[in-house]
Design a protein around this motif. Structure first.
Motif, mmCIF file in Angstrom:
data_model
loop_
_atom_site.group_PDB
_atom_site.id
_atom_site.type_symbol
_atom_site.label_atom_id
_atom_site.label_comp_id
_atom_site.label_asym_id
_atom_site.label_seq_id
_atom_site.Cartn_x
_atom_site.Cartn_y
_atom_site.Cartn_z
ATOM 1 N N SER A 366 0.827 -1.211 0.000
ATOM 2 C CA SER A 366 0.000 0.000 0.000
ATOM 3 C C SER A 366 0.860 1.259 0.000
ATOM 4 N N ILE A 367 1.939 1.242 0.777
ATOM 5 C CA ILE A 367 2.800 2.420 0.861
ATOM 6 C C ILE A 367 3.447 2.710 -0.497
ATOM 7 N N LEU A 368 3.942 1.675 -1.144
ATOM 8 C CA LEU A 368 4.587 1.870 -2.445
ATOM 9 C C LEU A 368 3.583 2.309 -3.503
ATOM 10 N N VAL A 369 2.339 1.818 -3.415
ATOM 11 C CA VAL A 369 1.295 2.267 -4.346
ATOM 12 C C VAL A 369 1.028 3.751 -4.149
ATOM 13 N N GLY A 372 3.667 5.984 -5.596
ATOM 14 C CA GLY A 372 3.483 6.222 -7.018
ATOM 15 C C GLY A 372 2.338 7.183 -7.296
ATOM 16 N N LEU A 373 1.246 7.087 -6.531
ATOM 17 C CA LEU A 373 0.102 7.983 -6.745
ATOM 18 C C LEU A 373 0.466 9.434 -6.456
ATOM 19 N N PHE A 374 1.329 9.655 -5.464
ATOM 20 C CA PHE A 374 1.710 11.017 -5.091
ATOM 21 C C PHE A 374 2.928 11.524 -5.862
ATOM 22 N N ASN A 375 3.419 10.756 -6.819
ATOM 23 C CA ASN A 375 4.551 11.213 -7.622
ATOM 24 C C ASN A 375 4.261 12.596 -8.206
ATOM 25 N N GLN A 376 5.216 13.522 -8.038
ATOM 26 C CA GLN A 376 4.963 14.924 -8.399
ATOM 27 C C GLN A 376 4.812 15.133 -9.907
ATOM 28 N N ASN A 473 6.791 4.975 16.750
ATOM 29 C CA ASN A 473 7.939 4.255 16.174
ATOM 30 C C ASN A 473 7.601 3.661 14.812
ATOM 31 N N ASN A 474 6.778 4.339 14.022
ATOM 32 C CA ASN A 474 6.338 3.802 12.726
ATOM 33 C C ASN A 474 7.447 3.981 11.689
ATOM 34 N N PHE A 475 8.425 3.113 11.786
ATOM 35 C CA PHE A 475 9.635 3.226 10.958
ATOM 36 C C PHE A 475 9.384 2.867 9.502
ATOM 37 N N VAL A 476 8.602 1.805 9.261
ATOM 38 C CA VAL A 476 8.412 1.289 7.897
ATOM 39 C C VAL A 476 7.758 2.331 7.002
ATOM 40 N N LEU A 477 6.753 3.033 7.510
ATOM 41 C CA LEU A 477 6.060 4.037 6.702
ATOM 42 C C LEU A 477 7.016 5.107 6.205
ATOM 43 N N LEU A 479 10.351 5.020 6.053
ATOM 44 C CA LEU A 479 11.431 4.472 5.224
ATOM 45 C C LEU A 479 10.970 4.235 3.790
ATOM 46 N N LEU A 480 9.775 3.700 3.616
ATOM 47 C CA LEU A 480 9.309 3.352 2.279
ATOM 48 C C LEU A 480 8.687 4.526 1.541
ATOM 49 N N LEU A 481 8.097 5.478 2.265
ATOM 50 C CA LEU A 481 7.364 6.557 1.592
ATOM 51 C C LEU A 481 8.248 7.757 1.283
ATOM 52 N N THR A 482 8.958 8.271 2.262
ATOM 53 C CA THR A 482 9.728 9.508 2.047
ATOM 54 C C THR A 482 11.208 9.370 2.381
ATOM 55 N N LYS A 483 11.589 8.324 3.136
ATOM 56 C CA LYS A 483 12.970 8.182 3.630
ATOM 57 C C LYS A 483 13.405 9.390 4.456
ATOM 58 N N GLY A 484 12.428 10.083 5.048
ATOM 59 C CA GLY A 484 12.714 11.238 5.891
ATOM 60 C C GLY A 484 12.777 12.551 5.147
ATOM 61 N N ASP A 485 12.814 12.531 3.824
ATOM 62 C CA ASP A 485 12.913 13.766 3.035
ATOM 63 C C ASP A 485 11.644 14.613 3.171
ATOM 64 N N PRO A 486 11.754 15.909 2.903
ATOM 65 C CA PRO A 486 12.946 16.676 2.500
ATOM 66 C C PRO A 486 13.893 16.900 3.670
ATOM 67 N N ASN A 487 15.174 17.036 3.358
ATOM 68 C CA ASN A 487 16.198 17.147 4.387
ATOM 69 C C ASN A 487 16.124 18.485 5.110
ATOM 70 N N ILE A 488 16.521 18.461 6.378
ATOM 71 C CA ILE A 488 16.659 19.685 7.164
ATOM 72 C C ILE A 488 18.046 20.259 6.870
ATOM 73 N N VAL A 489 18.077 21.442 6.284
ATOM 74 C CA VAL A 489 19.328 21.994 5.761
ATOM 75 C C VAL A 489 20.342 22.246 6.865
ATOM 76 N N GLU A 490 19.907 22.781 7.991
ATOM 77 C CA GLU A 490 20.856 23.189 9.028
ATOM 78 C C GLU A 490 21.357 22.040 9.889
ATOM 79 N N ALA A 491 20.906 20.813 9.639
ATOM 80 C CA ALA A 491 21.315 19.669 10.461
ATOM 81 C C ALA A 491 22.732 19.228 10.117
ATOM 82 N N THR A 492 23.484 18.861 11.135
ATOM 83 C CA THR A 492 24.843 18.350 10.920
ATOM 84 C C THR A 492 24.872 16.832 10.826
#
Length: 546
Positions: A366-369, A372-376, A473-477, A479-492
């Protein structure tokens, strides 16, 4: 006969128990010894303690009742308590991608480094002699006419060396040298293929080839012997360096190329050069080793701006995400459960199956589907919005829209569970309450908010807290959907706007060049405290309801 058979059966049972106990002790002892021999001391201690407790519980009559619960307790200790304690231990160290080894292994690695001296480099070949014996032939790279050939030597494979195969007295041992004699040509036998060299590599690597002019050669690749010298030498107390007696500890190394001394810096976890006053100077010498750093990793979370800001931002988003997910899935699930329970609705069974169907589909599909549906650019959602309203939202690059997308997908994944719970609980609400409310003039919406919601919330409260902890702790969602993006620019450290604390911890541990396991463990320990507090709250609420 009956008494004799009973006694014989009893003795057989006793022998079976003794044999089972002996086998268990042997297996446990072997496991402990193997772990200890491989340097896994902590695992060896845990295994020893658990095996000892297990033997005590299952052999002592006074602990008979504990036999049934011990496997569960042991499993919890192995898979929950021990990993958490080990994580906390790692959080007090500098364990990372650059500081993986122990001091001993780091020192052994540095001592194994070699550099080529002025003695030259030679191509070598193996030529079959009598039996398992070979001739080693050398041919100078600079002067191909310069050839040396050894006497016959017996070379063993790694398996044969490990097995301790006995060699004849007239043949060189593994750690002995082989004298090379000048020759006018290579041996008549054809050179052995590279496969043979690979099989005998461990033995060849341990042999020194001695040339007539007192030049010693070591293996330098699969087809070459060179005049090599160790880059570092380990010094003993009172060692003589450049005519000066150096009082060194057991971990001091001498750089044979530069003549400088190196010592382990326990503040950084690296070997560094020291000056005449034993102060550390120059760059760190990799690889690094693991040392304790106290509360440094926890203080980094609190004080380092490049970590503190993203951590707080991700913490707030994690709480919002978990709370919003619970609220949205509960609201949608409760409304749909009430609708499919409506007596005037036709085809209720079909609707139930269709609405529960997302729960039957594996989440990752479902997450991968949805991804694809939200592809910009090519996703159906943006194509529809573009054709209707002329807009193409940047779901994966805009922080706000990315968070909204994550909540939408998680609501889709979570509402069937809430709907199933509410469908079951709705059966327990007396119909008399709705009839009495209807007589008072209340409609379906009024009944929903005045009767359904209050009566469902009480039994649902512990489950909602558990759902909050799960989404925390919903890690799978992520990881598969956004991988945490967009990145936080100021983070080290690797960090993104849609990261939850658990995915943020994962990225710190396994992404980027640093792979800071110590910092990731510190954050994991903080997450454990937060989720543990939720568990305690859940237990208290459950007791209060009983």
């Amino acid at each position: 006969m009956d008494a004799s058979s009973s006694a014989s059966s009893s003795r057989s049972g006793l022998w079976i128990k003794i044999l089972a106990l002996a086998a268990t002790i042997l297996i446990g002892g072997y496991a402990v010894i193997a772990m200890y021999a491989s340097g896994e001391y902590l695992f060896a201690i845990v295994t020893l303690v658990l095996f000892s407790l297990g033997i005590y519980v299952f052999t002592n009559p006074r602990t008979y009742a504990h036999r049934y619960i011990f496997p569960g307790v042991a499993g919890m200790a192995i898979f929950i308590v021990f990993p958490m304690l080990y994580t906390v231990y790692i959080s007090f160290t500098n364990y990372s991608g650059t500081n993986l080894l122990t001091l001993e292994r780091t020192q052994n690695y540095l001592l194994s480094l070699n550099y080529q001296t002025d003695g030259g480099s030679y191509d070598f070949s193996l030529h079959k002699g009598e039996g398992d014996r070979y001739y080693i032939a050398l041919q100078s790279e600079a002067d191909p006419e310069k050839i040396f050939v050894s006497h016959r030597v017996e070379l063993l494979t790694k398996k044969e060396m490990t097995a301790g195969r006995i060699r004849p007295a007239d043949l060189p041992m593994v750690d002995s040298g082989v004298d090379m004699r000048p020759a006018t040509k290579l041996p008549d036998a054809p050179a052995e293929p590279i496969r043979t060299v690979v099989q005998l590599r461990d033995h060849l690597s341990a042999i020194k080839l001695n040339l007539p002019d007192n030049v010693y050669l070591s293996m330098n690749g699969l087809r070459k012997f060179s005049a090599l010298k160790s880059v570092y030498t380990k010094l003993e107390d009172g060692a003589l360096v450049n005519g000066t007696i150096i009082i060194s500890d057991s971990d001091t190394l001498l750089n044979n190329k530069t003549g400088k001394l190196l010592r382990p810096n326990y503040n950084t976890g690296f070997y560094q050069h020291v000056d005449d006053s034993n102060k550390f100077v120059g760059e760190r010498v990799p690889p690094g080793f693991t040392v304790g750093v106290g509360w440094k990793n926890y203080l980094r979370v609190m004080t380092d701006k490049g970590i503190q800001g993203p951590f707080l931002q991700i913490f707030v988003w994690t709480v919002i995400f978990a709370g919003s997910s619970v609220a949205l899935t509960l609201a949608l699930g409760m409304v749909l459960a009430s609708l499919v329970q409506w007596e005037h609705l036709k085809g209720k069974a079909v609707y139930r199956v269709l609405l529960i169907l997302p729960y039957a589909v594996p989440a990752f599909i479902s997450i991968l589907v949805f991804k694809g549906l939200f592809n910009q650019n090519f996703g159906e959602i943006n194509l529809a919005l573009d054709s209707l309203f002329g807009v193409k939202p940047e779901w994966f690059t805009d922080p706000t829209l990315a968070k909204a997308m994550v909540l939408i997908v998680n609501t889709w994944l979570g509402y069937p569970y809430m709907m199933i719970l509410c469908m079951g609980l709705l059966k327990s609400i007396p119909e008399d309450l709705y009839e009495a409310s209807a007589m008072d003039g209340s409609g379906p919406i009024g009944n929903f908010f005045k009767i359904t919601v209050p009566l469902l919330m009480k039994p649902l409260t512990p489950l909602l807290i558990a759902s909050f902890a799960f989404n925390f702790n919903n890690f799978v969602l992520i990881l598969l959907l956004t991988k945490g993006d967009p990145n936080i620019v100021e983070a080290t450290t690797p960090a993104g706007h849609t990261d939850l604390l658990v995915s943020y911890t994962y990225r710190i541990a396994f992404e980027g060049s640093g792979q800071d396991y110590g910092l990731a463990s510190a954050i994991a320990a903080l997450i454990f405290i937060m989720v543990g507090a939720l568990a305690i709250l859940n237990l208290k609420l459950t007791k209060a309801e009983s």
